[in-house]
Design a protein around this motif. Structure first.
Motif, PDB file in Angstrom:
ATOM      1  N   LEU A 178       0.831  -1.207   0.000  1.00 61.55           N
ATOM      2  CA  LEU A 178       0.000   0.000   0.000  1.00 61.55           C
ATOM      3  C   LEU A 178       0.864   1.254   0.000  1.00 61.55           C
ATOM      4  CD1 LEU A 178      -3.086   0.156   0.034  1.00 61.55           C
ATOM      5  CD2 LEU A 178      -2.964   0.653   2.475  1.00 61.55           C
ATOM      6  N   ARG A 195       2.729   3.561  -3.482  1.00 61.13           N
ATOM      7  CA  ARG A 195       2.386   4.728  -4.282  1.00 61.13           C
ATOM      8  C   ARG A 195       3.024   6.015  -3.758  1.00 61.13           C
ATOM      9  NH1 ARG A 195      -1.644   7.996  -4.928  1.00 61.13           N
ATOM     10  NH2 ARG A 195      -2.782   8.922  -3.231  1.00 61.13           N
ATOM     11  N   ASP A 250       7.519   6.604  -5.200  1.00 63.94           N
ATOM     12  CA  ASP A 250       8.040   7.286  -6.381  1.00 63.94           C
ATOM     13  C   ASP A 250       8.200   8.788  -6.162  1.00 63.94           C
ATOM     14  OD1 ASP A 250       8.660   5.357  -8.356  1.00 63.94           O
ATOM     15  OD2 ASP A 250       6.534   4.924  -8.551  1.00 63.94           O
ATOM     16  N   GLY A 252      10.835   1.042 -13.965  1.00 59.44           N
ATOM     17  CA  GLY A 252       9.611   1.789 -13.722  1.00 59.44           C
ATOM     18  C   GLY A 252       9.212   2.034 -12.290  1.00 59.44           C
ATOM     19  N   ARG A 253       7.892   2.050 -12.086  1.00 66.31           N
ATOM     20  CA  ARG A 253       7.340   2.575 -10.849  1.00 66.31           C
ATOM     21  C   ARG A 253       7.548   1.636  -9.669  1.00 66.31           C
ATOM     22  NH1 ARG A 253       1.445   3.164 -12.474  1.00 66.31           N
ATOM     23  NH2 ARG A 253       2.073   1.439 -13.790  1.00 66.31           N
ATOM     24  N   THR A 283       5.455   0.904  -7.446  1.00 65.98           N
ATOM     25  CA  THR A 283       4.314   0.025  -7.240  1.00 65.98           C
ATOM     26  C   THR A 283       4.527  -1.310  -7.949  1.00 65.98           C
ATOM     27  OG1 THR A 283       3.297   1.340  -8.995  1.00 65.98           O
ATOM     28  CG2 THR A 283       2.491   1.700  -6.770  1.00 65.98           C
TER      29      THR A 283
END
Lengths: 259, 327
Positions: free
Chosen positions: B203, B206, B209, B267-268, B270
């Motif tokens: 959780l 997010r 980043d 990438g992210r 998440t």
């Protein structure tokens, strides 16, 4: 309603660490539809003033009003919905893609379980278009040139929206075409009803793109007004300690050294 | 590439479980392994032994790998330093010291050692967090962590060298990280913590980043970093503490799994965070199984095997990402 027309109002603002003062007794307001340029020598307090406007620093005296509300009482999230900042510090986002970076601008508009709404996606697409990074959308940020990365971060800041746009030396790394492009976009943001404040070092760009210049000198406001009023040889000698004359071409002003 | 990994990684995990279940002194047929995996007690004696001995160890490896990796990645984001790992917080040394002191000095029963380690790990992490609270994102966390680690490490050495030779050898194995003594009760402890903390970590993805963009930008995006950073450090400590308490310090994995995942998925956060958890699970299980079965009768402690395995996986991922576009 002064507050409604002025999303940013600084009232007798002072800031410093310990006893020393970096900024002393600064009062000014920024109107909707206006681009205000902060100019001054290195260490005069431009970036500090911008960070105070962004709520990243707390004044030791005076206060900041954002859209009529005392900035000290706004939550970070409420602040972020009103004020977007293009910061100078780069950070290391690593291998993230440009479109994901720009999408982070929508962060303050989303809830706990992030769901990008249609409005979010539209804002991101528009911001990438405006900052001329749409063609780079799929590129990892760490493969971009300095100027491309700066435009990507500008796109993120534009995607954030809000009433106030703060730009800290936004033209760093940019070639001439993109300097014009970015500041032109800042002008349009103002035309759309936002208040824009930019720290700028280049007087010709400041005189071309800003409605007013705020000249900072040793932590104090030396003058504020249209470029033609605040920029003269005497001000350059007093504030910057240079002996220069000013060439004018239409609204643009270029300082050139005397001798 | 990312979609391939999404299928490949869980499949690799499942294959590893299957392999690990069959490795050991007792030969196990496919039917016996299936019987052991099947919920409920097994009637077959071989399957029952697999279920009692190997399953807890496998489950513990999977959970501990995921937890220590998530912990390391969180700390790397908070400290904005790719070299941060759970050991940095003093969690490892704190846990090791509490368990050693409990066993060698206070003669605590075995059942009390795991809670003691948990307490030592969390208490040390809290002390480090408190001392470094003003510069979590700067070098403060790392500096304070290193200092505390040195101090606790020397006390640990003192206790270990003060005992007899046999005691030293036994403690040395555990203090390098080992899954050898894992019981069903240990697995239950890990699972209870993991059930709460792993979803919390996912959780938190997010927020990670924006944090990487620097403090000013993160705050400008609406994140109260002065609240978020200590919360993330506590979460990282809580993720690592039960692992240290049960398996000892699983060195290197918390440092390396995030980098491997980042190379593979890019990438992210998440995406990287669950990727790091899966990587950690796979590497720890593979390392533990290889350590206990490849060179019998020598059983290489998981901590040491993990260092070797983690290194190999990292080199592999680095090579892969040079060719693929995922970097």
């Amino acid at each position: 309603m002064a507050a409604r027309g002025c999303p940013v109002i600084l009232e007798r603002l002072s800031f410093g660490y310990g006893r020393g003062r970096l900024l002393e007794d600064i009062s000014l307001s920024v109107r909707r539809g206006e681009v205000l340029a902060l100019v001054g020598p290195n260490g005069s307090g431009k970036s500090t003033l911008l960070r105070l406007m962004a709520g990243l620093l707390q004044p030791v005296a005076g206060r900041v009003l954002i859209c009529g509300e005392n900035a000290a009482r706004l939550s970070r999230r409420a602040y972020a919905r009103r004020v977007a900042l293009l910061s100078q510090q780069g950070g290391a986002p690593g291998a993230i893609r440009v479109r994901d970076l720009v999408a982070m601008g929508r962060f303050p508009h989303q809830g706990w379980l992030r769901r990008a709404s249609a409005a979010d996606r539209a804002a991101v697409a528009q911001a990438m278009e405006d900052a001329e990074v749409a063609a780079l959308a799929g590129r990892p940020v760490n493969t971009l040139s300095g100027g491309q990365a700066q435009r990507a971060r500008m796109a993120m800041t534009l995607a954030q929206g809000g009433d106030v746009l703060l730009l800290d030396e936004p033209t760093t790394y940019l070639d001439l075409r993109h300097q014009f492009g970015l500041l032109g976009r800042a002008r349009r943001a103002a035309a759309e009803g936002r208040a824009v404040v930019a720290v700028l070092h280049d007087f010709s760009l400041a005189s071309l793109y800003a409605d007013r210049l705020a000249v900072l000198h040793e932590g104090r406001l030396d003058g504020i007004g249209p470029a033609a009023q605040v920029l003269d040889a005497a001000a350059l000698a007093r504030v910057f300690g240079v002996s220069a004359r000013l060439l004018r071409d239409g609204p643009a002003i270029f300082p050139v050294p005397r001798d | 590439m990312r979609r391939v990994l999404l299928i490949l990684a869980p499949a690799a995990c499942a294959a590893l479980v299957w392999w690990a279940l069959g490795q050991g002194l007792t030969e196990a047929s496919a039917a016996e392994r299936l019987d052991a995996l099947w919920p409920g007690a097994s009637a077959d004696p071989v399957a029952a032994r697999l279920e009692a001995l190997r399953l807890p160890r496998i489950g513990a490896a999977l959970l501990a790998g995921a937890m220590i990796s998530a912990s390391g990645l969180l700390l790397q984001v908070v400290a904005r330093n790719g070299l941060a790992d759970p050991g940095l917080l003093g969690v490892s040394q704190g846990g090791v010291l509490a368990i050693l002191a409990g066993a060698a000095l206070f003669d605590l029963p075995r059942a009390a050692l795991v809670p003691a380690g948990l307490f030592g790990a969390m208490a040390t992490a809290a002390a480090v967090l408190l001392a470094a609270r003003r510069s979590l994102a700067g070098g403060g966390l790392i500096l304070v962590g290193i200092a505390v680690n040195l101090l606790l490490g020397s006390v640990t050495e003192l206790i270990m060298t003060s005992g007899g030779m046999a005691q030293y050898a036994r403690l040395a194995v555990w203090s390098r990280g080992s899954l050898a003594g894992v019981s069903a009760a240990d697995l239950a402890l890990l699972a209870a913590w993991a059930a709460v903390l792993l979803p919390l970590a996912l959780l938190s993805g997010r927020w990670l980043d924006p944090l990487l963009l620097g403090d000013d930008t993160a705050r400008s995006l609406g994140i109260e970093t002065r609240l978020l950073l200590p919360v993330l450090v506590l979460l990282a400590a809580a993720l690592a503490a039960p692992v240290v308490a049960v398996c000892g310090p699983v060195s290197f994995l918390g440092l390396i799994a995030g980098h491997v995942a980042r190379r593979l998925t890019g990438g992210r956060m998440t995406v990287v965070l669950p990727g790091a958890m899966l990587t950690g699970s796979c590497v720890l299980l593979a390392a533990d199984t290889a350590g206990r079965s490849l060179m019998p009768p020598v059983a290489v402690p998981a901590g040491i095997a993990t260092s070797v395995g983690g290194f190999l996986v990292f080199v592999f991922a680095a090579r892969l990402s040079q060719r693929g576009p995922a970097a």
